[in-house]
Design an enzyme around this catalytic site. Structure first.
Site, PDB file in Angstrom:
ATOM      1  N   GLU A   1       0.881  -1.168   0.000  1.00 35.10           N
ATOM      2  CA  GLU A   1       0.000   0.000   0.000  1.00 35.10           C
ATOM      3  C   GLU A   1       0.914   1.211   0.000  1.00 35.10           C
ATOM      4  O   GLU A   1       1.715   1.388   0.916  1.00 35.10           O
ATOM      5  CB  GLU A   1      -0.914  -0.024   1.233  1.00 35.10           C
ATOM      6  CG  GLU A   1      -2.128   0.895   1.099  1.00 35.10           C
ATOM      7  CD  GLU A   1      -1.847   2.308   1.514  1.00 35.10           C
ATOM      8  OE1 GLU A   1      -1.575   3.137   0.619  1.00 35.10           O
ATOM      9  OE2 GLU A   1      -1.875   2.591   2.714  1.00 35.10           O
TER      10      GLU A   1
ATOM     11  N   CYS B   1      -2.409   8.315   4.149  1.00 32.64           N
ATOM     12  CA  CYS B   1      -2.433   8.008   2.722  1.00 32.64           C
ATOM     13  C   CYS B   1      -3.814   8.260   2.141  1.00 32.64           C
ATOM     14  O   CYS B   1      -3.963   8.468   0.931  1.00 32.64           O
ATOM     15  CB  CYS B   1      -1.979   6.573   2.464  1.00 32.64           C
ATOM     16  SG  CYS B   1      -2.841   5.353   3.466  1.00 32.64           S
TER      17      CYS B   1
END
Length: 523
Positions: free
Chosen positions: A294, A328
Site C-alpha cells: 500500500e 495516505c
C-alpha cells in the site's frame, strides 16, 4: 493452549468519548504514566533472545524535540540473518499449529490491549504526535484488526476444507489454504500501531513467521506490541523484531532467497523499490516472492452544485487536516463545481481558521508533523503552492518546540499543478474549480494514484455515474474520504497506490497463503 475467550461475531471497537470526565481523567493518567517511562532502552527480539546493540534508533517526540521517547536497538545485516534463521526454524512448527490456536493468541492480545487502551494511545500521542482522538482511533483499529483476522482465520479453516468444488464421480477433491513461509513486514509511521498490528497479525494467524522492521520514527510503539504478543505466550521466533535501516536491513531481507513475501505500507518510491528488488531472483530462491503493498495517494473530494455545502466543507477540512494530513487517505485536494466554488471555499477557510495548533498531549486539534525531514519537505511544497495558487490561510511555521505547521489552504489551483498531483503528506489542501460535475470527476481521475475519493451530490444519477467512473479503491459518497473501519471499509487502492490488497477485508488473509488442491481416488 486452551480456548478461554468466547468467539463472538465481530464488532468494531468503539471510540472513546473524551468529553466525558471519567474518560478524560483516564487518558490524563495514562499520559502521566507513559511520560514517566520515556527514555528507556528497547532490545531486538530474535527468537527467544533480547539483543541490545550499541547503535540505537532514537525516537523523538515530534511535539517536543527535547524529549526522547526511547532508545531502540538497531539491527545489522548479520542480526537480520540471525532473525531469518530463527523465523525459518519456527515456521516448521508454527505452520502446524491449528488455526483456532493461532487465532486465540490474537484474541488474548486484543483483550489485553483493550484493557490498556489509553496507555497504548498515550505512547502514540508522544511518539507520533497524534491528538487524543487520532491516537484512540489508531489503538481501536489495532484491536479491530486482531479480532477480525482471528475470526477470519477460524472461518477460513472451517470452510475451506469443505469448499464446494465441481463433483467428479470416483474422486474426493478439496482445496485448502496453507501458509507461505517467512515474510518481511514493513509498516509505516503514520499508523504505527494499527497498521503494524494488522500487517503482522494477518501474516502470523495465517501460519507464517515474520521479520518485523518498524518505521524508524516510531519503533517504541511497535515494540510495545511485540512485548504484548510475548506476554500472551506467542512462541518465540514467530515475530522477530528487527528495527534497522531500510537501505541496509530492508534491502537485505527483501532480496534474501528465503524471504517468501514482503508486506509493505509506505511511500510510492519505497514501494516501487521493494517491488523491483523482490522481482529479482536470488541464488537459491525457488519461488516468486509475493509483494503486498500500500503506497499512498493523492486523494480528493468532488463537490457539485446540488451538494449540502456545509457537509462538503466539513468533510474537506476533516479529510485534509486530520492527523496533520499525514494519512495516505488524506483529502489533499478538492474539486468544486464553479457555481458553488466561492461558497465552499469560504466555508473551508472559515473551518480551517478554527483549527488550533499545539501539543498533542494537551489535545489540540492539529499537532506536529512527524520529523524534521517532513517539516522541511512540507514547507518547501507550501512555497511551491504560493506560485501555483492563492494562499488563503496558514502555511507558516507554528509556535512550539516541535514540527508545527499552520494548515494551509490554496485556492484557484490548476489541476496539473504539483500541489494537485504530488503526495505532500502534510497539512496542505489544494482547491480547484470545475466547469461542471463531469469535469470535476475527470480532474479527480487525473492522477497516478487511486486510493480514496469522495463525491458530494444529491443527484442520484450523478452519484451512480461517480460510483462507476471515479477510479479509486475506496470511494465514499457524501462523507469524508478518511476513516476506513476494519470489516466495514476494506482498504487498498489502484494504480500507484499499491496492490489493492484490501486490509481489513474478507480476502486479505488469502494473500498470506497459497491454495493447495488435493484429489483422492475413491471407490
Amino acid at each position: 493452549m486452551t480456548t478461554t475467550i468466547k468467539i463472538t461475531p465481530f464488532t468494531n471497537e468503539p471510540f472513546t468519548d473524551f468529553t466525558r470526565e471519567e474518560n478524560k481523567r483516564a487518558m490524563e493518567a495514562a499520559l502521566t504514566k507513559v511520560k514517566q517511562e520515556l527514555g528507556k532502552e528497547y532490545p531486538l527480539h530474535i527468537g527467544n533472545e533480547k539483543v541490545f546493540t550499541e547503535d540505537k534508533i532514537v525516537s523523538i517526540n515530534p511535539g517536543n524535540v527535547d524529549e526522547k521517547i526511547g532508545f531502540v536497538s538497531k539491527a545489522t545485516k548479520e542480526l537480520a540473518e540471525q532473525a531469518m534463521q530463527e523465523a525459518l526454524t519456527r515456521f516448521e512448527d508454527w505452520k502446524r499449529v491449528s488455526p483456532l490456536e493461532r487465532a486465540e493468541y490474537l484474541f488474548k492480545a486484543a483483550h489485553l490491549m483493550r484493557e490498556r487502551k489509553h496507555e497504548f494511545s498515550a505512547v502514540l500521542v508522544y511518539e507520533s504526535g497524534k491528538n487524543w482522538a487520532e491516537a484512540d482511533a489508531d489503538t481501536a483499529e489495532a484491536i479491530d484488526f486482531m479480532e477480525f483476522y482471528a475470526r477470519e482465520m477460524i472461518r477460513l479453516s472451517e470452510t475451506n476444507i469443505h469448499r464446494p468444488l465441481t463433483k467428479l464421480d470416483g474422486e474426493a477433491n478439496e482445496i485448502t489454504y496453507i501458509p507461505l513461509g517467512v515474510g518481511v513486514v514493513i509498516p509505516p509511521w503514520n499508523f504505527p500501531l494499527a497498521i503494524c498490528v494488522g500487517m503482522t497479525t494477518a501474516a502470523i494467524v495465517s501460519g507464517n513467521t515474520v521479520l518485523l522492521k518498524p518505521a524508524s520514527t516510531t519503533p517504541v510503539i511497535a515494540h510495545k506490541f511485540v512485548a504484548l504478543m510475548e506476554e500472551v505466550g506467542l512462541p518465540s521466533g514467530v515475530i522477530n523484531f528487527i528495527p534497522g535501516s531500510g537501505a541496509e536491513v530492508g534491502d537485505y531481507l527483501t532480496t534474501h532467497p528465503k524471504t517468501r513475501f514482503i508486506s509493505f505500507t509506505g511511500s510510492k518510491e519505497v514501494g516501487l523499490r521493494i517491488n523491483r528488488l523482490a522481482a529479482e531472483t536470488a541464488n537459491g530462491q525457488i519461488w516468486l516472492k509475493r509483494v503486498i503493498a500500500e503506497m499512498g495517494g493523492k486523494d480528493g473530494i468532488v463537490v457539485d452544485e446540488t451538494a449540502n455545502l456545509d457537509d462538503a466543507a466539513a468533510a474537506i477540512v476533516a479529510s485534509a487536516f486530520g492527523f496533520q494530513g499525514q494519512k495516505c487517505s488524506a483529502g489533499s485536494r478538492a474539486v468544486i463545481v464553479e457555481s458553488v466554488y466561492d461558497k465552499v471555499v469560504e466555508k473551508v477557510v472559515e473551518l480551517t481558521k478554527r483549527l488550533q495548533v499545539g501539543a498533542p498531549e494537551e489535545n489540540f486539534s492539529v499537532g506536529p508533523v512527524i520529523d524534521q525531514n517532513s517539516f522541511k519537505k512540507i514547507l518547501e511544497y507550501i512555497e511551491i503552492g504560493k506560485k501555483e495558487g492563492q494562499l488563503l490561510v496558514g502555511g507558516t511555521k507554528a509556535a512550539g518546540n516541535g514540527f508545527y505547521i499552520e494548515p494551509a489552504v490554496f485556492a484557484d489551483v490548476d489541476p496539473k499543478a504539483r500541489i494537485m498531483q504530488e503526495e505532500i503528506f502534510g497539512p496542505v489542501l489544494a482547491l480547484a474549480k470545475a466547469a461542471d460535475w463531469k469535469e470535476g470527476i475527470e480532474i479527480y481521475n487525473d492522477t497516478e494514484f487511486g486510493l480514496t475519493g469522495s463525491y458530494f451530490s444529491q443527484n442520484e444519477e450523478r452519484i451512480a455515474y461517480a460510483l462507476e467512473n471515479m477510479h479509486c479503491g475506496n470511494l465514499y459518497i457524501n462523507r469524508k474520504c478518511t476513516g476506513a473501519l476494519v470489516g466495514v471499509h476494506p482498504f487498498g487502492g489502484f494504480n500507484m497506490s499499491g496492490t489493492d490488497s484490501k486490509a481489513g477485508g474478507y480476502d486479505y488473509l488469502l494473500l498470506f497463503t497459497q491454495a493447495k488442491l488435493t484429489s483422492k481416488k475413491v471407490r
